[in-house]
Motif scaffolding. Structure first.
Motif: not given
Length: 217
Positions: A10-16
């Motif tokens: 979830l964190t990686l998708q939001a950062e992307l």
């Protein structure tokens, strides 16, 4: 593991998603808040896993965990953390309520340092002497008058309440302009091994005995 992996994804998708938006976009700021909350939940999950793990129910394991936590927490706020530990930590058990309440009390003390003290340095001391285990946090900040904060800082009473729950005590030594020292003390006679910890160690001893019987002479 599934929850931790899901939060990381979830964190990686939001950062992307942030990289495709202008830095001043309201959506970008909302995604930044989402990333922060996801990391906070991941940290909370790690703490829960540590607390309930029967392999972590010794003074040595507790000391290692809180030192790592304190250093990481204070580094984010540009506060130097120094440690003073007994060179030999006995393999004494701390049950789940003891570990949990000690950790939460220490986190409250660290939060107070970061929010109120204006300190540049903190000493974390962990002492084990006979049937006494003590954790103290001393800062070089501005200190305060304890009589002047009665009823205005719930965190101070929360720390005392948590230590009383596990048969220990909390002392706060401070005066304006001279920093603050908070010490948590528990009698180790009240820190008996948890049932899970007992089962874990019994099984480990059983496996060792079985291994010795199976080993060729």
């Amino acid at each position: 593991d599934d929850l931790g992996a899901g939060l990381t994804q979830l964190t990686l998708q939001a950062e992307l998603a942030q990289t495709s938006l202008p830095s001043q976009s309201p959506v970008c700021r909302q995604l930044a808040d989402l990333c922060a909350k996801s990391r906070s939940l991941s940290d909370a999950l790690d703490e829960i896993v540590w607390a309930v793990n029967p392999k972590r129910d010794s003074i040595e394991e507790f000391s290692s965990y809180v030192c790592t936590y304190a250093e990481s927490f204070l580094a984010k706020r540009d506060i130097r953390c120094r440690f003073e530990l007994d060179p030999e930590m006995a393999n004494t058990f701390l049950d789940l309520p003891t570990r949990r309440n000690l950790l939460l009390a220490l986190k409250e003390a660290l939060h107070n340092v970061a929010k109120h003290s204006q300190a540049a340095e903190v000493f974390l001391r962990i002492e084990h002497s006979g049937d006494r285990f003590a954790v103290s946090l001393q800062d070089n900040g501005r200190g305060f008058d304890p009589a002047g904060v009665v009823g205005r800082r719930n965190g101070l009473s929360n720390m005392t309440d948590r230590l009383q729950l596990i048969g220990g005590g909390c002392s706060i030594d401070t005066v304006p302009g001279a920093g603050c020292r908070v010490q948590f003390t528990i009698p180790l006679t009240s820190a008996a091994p948890s049932r899970l910890g007992q089962l874990f160690h019994q099984r480990r001893l059983g496996r060792r005995a079985a291994h010795r019987r199976a080993s060729p002479r």
